[in-house]
Design an enzyme around this catalytic site. Structure first.
Site, PDB file in Angstrom:
ATOM      1  N   LYS A 169      43.190  62.014  58.956  1.00  0.00           N
ATOM      2  CA  LYS A 169      44.017  60.864  59.337  1.00  0.00           C
ATOM      3  C   LYS A 169      45.517  61.148  59.216  1.00  0.00           C
ATOM      4  O   LYS A 169      46.329  60.341  59.675  1.00  0.00           O
ATOM      5  CB  LYS A 169      43.669  59.656  58.455  1.00  0.00           C
ATOM      6  CG  LYS A 169      42.187  59.287  58.442  1.00  0.00           C
ATOM      7  CD  LYS A 169      41.739  58.776  59.778  1.00  0.00           C
ATOM      8  CE  LYS A 169      40.299  58.320  59.804  1.00  0.00           C
ATOM      9  NZ  LYS A 169      40.015  57.158  59.005  1.00  0.00           N
TER      10      LYS A 169
ATOM     11  N   SER B 106      38.984  47.068  55.221  1.00  0.00           N
ATOM     12  CA  SER B 106      37.803  47.159  56.082  1.00  0.00           C
ATOM     13  C   SER B 106      37.662  48.573  56.632  1.00  0.00           C
ATOM     14  O   SER B 106      38.626  49.333  56.692  1.00  0.00           O
ATOM     15  CB  SER B 106      37.926  46.166  57.236  1.00  0.00           C
ATOM     16  OG  SER B 106      37.931  44.852  56.721  1.00  0.00           O
TER      17      SER B 106
ATOM     18  N   GLU C  20      43.679  42.333  57.770  1.00  0.00           N
ATOM     19  CA  GLU C  20      44.169  43.428  56.923  1.00  0.00           C
ATOM     20  C   GLU C  20      45.675  43.322  56.720  1.00  0.00           C
ATOM     21  O   GLU C  20      46.185  43.531  55.619  1.00  0.00           O
ATOM     22  CB  GLU C  20      43.836  44.777  57.559  1.00  0.00           C
ATOM     23  CG  GLU C  20      42.355  45.107  57.542  1.00  0.00           C
ATOM     24  CD  GLU C  20      42.036  46.407  58.243  1.00  0.00           C
ATOM     25  OE1 GLU C  20      41.040  47.036  57.879  1.00  0.00           O
ATOM     26  OE2 GLU C  20      42.777  46.790  59.177  1.00  0.00           O
TER      27      GLU C  20
ATOM     28  N   GLY D  43      43.192  49.306  62.696  1.00  0.00           N
ATOM     29  CA  GLY D  43      42.553  48.390  63.623  1.00  0.00           C
ATOM     30  C   GLY D  43      41.441  48.999  64.446  1.00  0.00           C
ATOM     31  O   GLY D  43      40.904  48.352  65.347  1.00  0.00           O
TER      32      GLY D  43
ATOM     33  N   GLY E 255      38.530  49.294  63.687  1.00  0.00           N
ATOM     34  CA  GLY E 255      37.353  48.434  63.553  1.00  0.00           C
ATOM     35  C   GLY E 255      37.641  46.995  63.961  1.00  0.00           C
ATOM     36  O   GLY E 255      36.780  46.126  63.827  1.00  0.00           O
TER      37      GLY E 255
ATOM     38  N   ASP F  25      42.802  50.011  51.305  1.00  0.00           N
ATOM     39  CA  ASP F  25      42.350  49.947  52.700  1.00  0.00           C
ATOM     40  C   ASP F  25      42.415  51.334  53.331  1.00  0.00           C
ATOM     41  O   ASP F  25      43.146  52.206  52.852  1.00  0.00           O
ATOM     42  CB  ASP F  25      43.245  48.958  53.474  1.00  0.00           C
ATOM     43  CG  ASP F  25      42.567  48.398  54.712  1.00  0.00           C
ATOM     44  OD1 ASP F  25      41.511  48.920  55.112  1.00  0.00           O
ATOM     45  OD2 ASP F  25      43.099  47.426  55.285  1.00  0.00           O
TER      46      ASP F  25
ATOM     47  N   SER G 109      34.945  52.218  57.068  1.00  0.00           N
ATOM     48  CA  SER G 109      33.985  53.009  56.293  1.00  0.00           C
ATOM     49  C   SER G 109      34.558  53.451  54.943  1.00  0.00           C
ATOM     50  O   SER G 109      33.837  53.473  53.936  1.00  0.00           O
ATOM     51  CB  SER G 109      33.530  54.225  57.105  1.00  0.00           C
ATOM     52  OG  SER G 109      34.640  55.024  57.459  1.00  0.00           O
ATOM     53  N   THR G 110      35.839  53.789  54.891  1.00  0.00           N
ATOM     54  CA  THR G 110      36.413  54.272  53.625  1.00  0.00           C
ATOM     55  C   THR G 110      36.597  53.101  52.654  1.00  0.00           C
ATOM     56  O   THR G 110      36.298  53.225  51.461  1.00  0.00           O
ATOM     57  CB  THR G 110      37.765  54.972  53.883  1.00  0.00           C
ATOM     58  OG1 THR G 110      37.670  55.740  55.087  1.00  0.00           O
ATOM     59  CG2 THR G 110      38.126  55.890  52.725  1.00  0.00           C
TER      60      THR G 110
HETATM   61  O1  LIG Z   1      40.008  47.672  61.660  1.00  0.00           O
HETATM   62  C1  LIG Z   1      39.700  48.611  60.928  1.00  0.00           C
HETATM   63  C2  LIG Z   1      40.547  49.187  59.910  1.00  0.00           C
HETATM   64  O2  LIG Z   1      41.920  49.183  60.166  1.00  0.00           O
HETATM   65  C3  LIG Z   1      40.075  50.471  59.238  1.00  0.00           C
HETATM   66  O3  LIG Z   1      40.648  50.464  57.969  1.00  0.00           O
HETATM   67  C4  LIG Z   1      40.460  51.739  59.966  1.00  0.00           C
HETATM   68  O4  LIG Z   1      39.946  51.705  61.278  1.00  0.00           O
HETATM   69  C5  LIG Z   1      39.948  53.004  59.233  1.00  0.00           C
HETATM   70  O5  LIG Z   1      38.566  52.960  59.165  1.00  0.00           O
HETATM   71  P1  LIG Z   1      37.700  54.154  58.567  1.00  0.00           P
HETATM   72  O6  LIG Z   1      37.949  54.214  57.114  1.00  0.00           O
HETATM   73  O7  LIG Z   1      36.281  53.801  58.931  1.00  0.00           O
HETATM   74  O8  LIG Z   1      38.129  55.411  59.286  1.00  0.00           O
END
Ligand SMILES: O=C[C@H](O)[C@H](O)[C@H](O)COP(=O)(O)O
Length: 235
Positions: free
Chosen positions: A125, A28, A107, A99, A101, A85, A30-31
């Site tokens: 990151k 989950s 997950e 987490g 999101g 993920d 954006s990536t």
């Molecule tokens: O609950 C959300 C997840 O762990 C996402 O994988 C994490 O927050 C990274 O999200 P993004 O790719 O949007 O930075």
């Protein structure tokens, strides 16, 4: 290069881990969403065939349906070959904070059940040590103020100096954010986590804690999207 382009490069490189016939955990965020859309395009073009996905959130399920990725119910999956993920922080030992999101519980269930977890991130990151990102802790709504105090005590006992434990709210309002599983999230600003394993163990021992965002010993490959391509790191 923008973060979106870097995330896209990472997600493209993750497709290299996928083979025909696999059952995939779909992460989950954006990536992970970008990966799911690219997976849909690969299925449509025929460069991949007979791949099924197990989504880790209602949002990912929606994105997968839009992208034409066939889904199966989590309890129908005999095995999960690869999970792809994102992450909020990744350290040099592939320990993660996830987490952001609010999807950490599903997950983690799916990552833990997978033969391989591949993490897709942009360079921002990568960290030397975890903790600048507030650690999400998913808790049962029943008695969450009691649980929040226990979480504070656990973090302090694990060496965190004056953690700030806050209930996550929806938007700018005061209504609690509710996860897909019906739980609340406590965002724990710690500044630094000197001993993530100890933090994880102490949080796991609190009855109202459903799950926390420390993913330790789960990721085996991290793909970092960069200006000029993607770097694949493997343990
Ligand atoms: O609950 C959300 C997840 O762990 C996402 O994988 C994490 O927050 C990274 O999200 P993004 O790719 O949007 O930075």
């Amino acid at each position: 290069m923008s973060a979106v382009e870097d995330k896209t490069r990472a997600a493209e490189a993750a497709l290299e881990f996928i083979e025909d016939g696999m059952t995939l955990g779909l992460g989950s965020g954006s990536t992970a969403d970008i990966f799911v859309r690219l997976l849909g395009a690969a299925l449509e073009s025929g460069s991949l065939n007979n791949v099924k996905g197990v989504p880790t959130s209602e949002n990912t399920a929606r994105v997968a349906r839009e992208a034409g990725v066939p889904l199966i119910e989590v309890d129908q999956a005999d095995k999960i070959d690869v999970t792809v993920d994102g992450a909020d922080e990744v350290d040099g030992r592939f320990r993660l904070i996830k987490g952001g999101g609010g999807c950490l519980l599903r997950e983690k269930i799916i990552a833990h059940a997978s033969d391989l977890m591949v993490v897709v991130v942009d360079e921002t990151k990568l960290v030397e040590s975890l903790g600048a990102y507030a650690l999400p802790v998913e808790v049962d709504p029943f008695g969450f103020t009691i649980t929040a105090k226990k979480v504070y005590d656990a973090l302090t006992a694990a060496g965190v100096v004056r953690p700030d434990v806050k209930l996550r709210c929806r938007g700018d309002g005061n209504d609690p954010f509710v996860t897909d599983g019906g739980h609340y999230i406590l965002d724990c600003a710690c500044k630094a986590l000197a001993d993530p394993e100890q933090v994880a163990a102490r949080l796991n021992a609190i009855p109202g804690v459903v799950e926390h965002g420390l993913f330790i010993n789960l990721a085996r490959a991290v793909i970092v999207g960069e200006d000029d391509g993607a770097r694949v790191l493997e343990l």
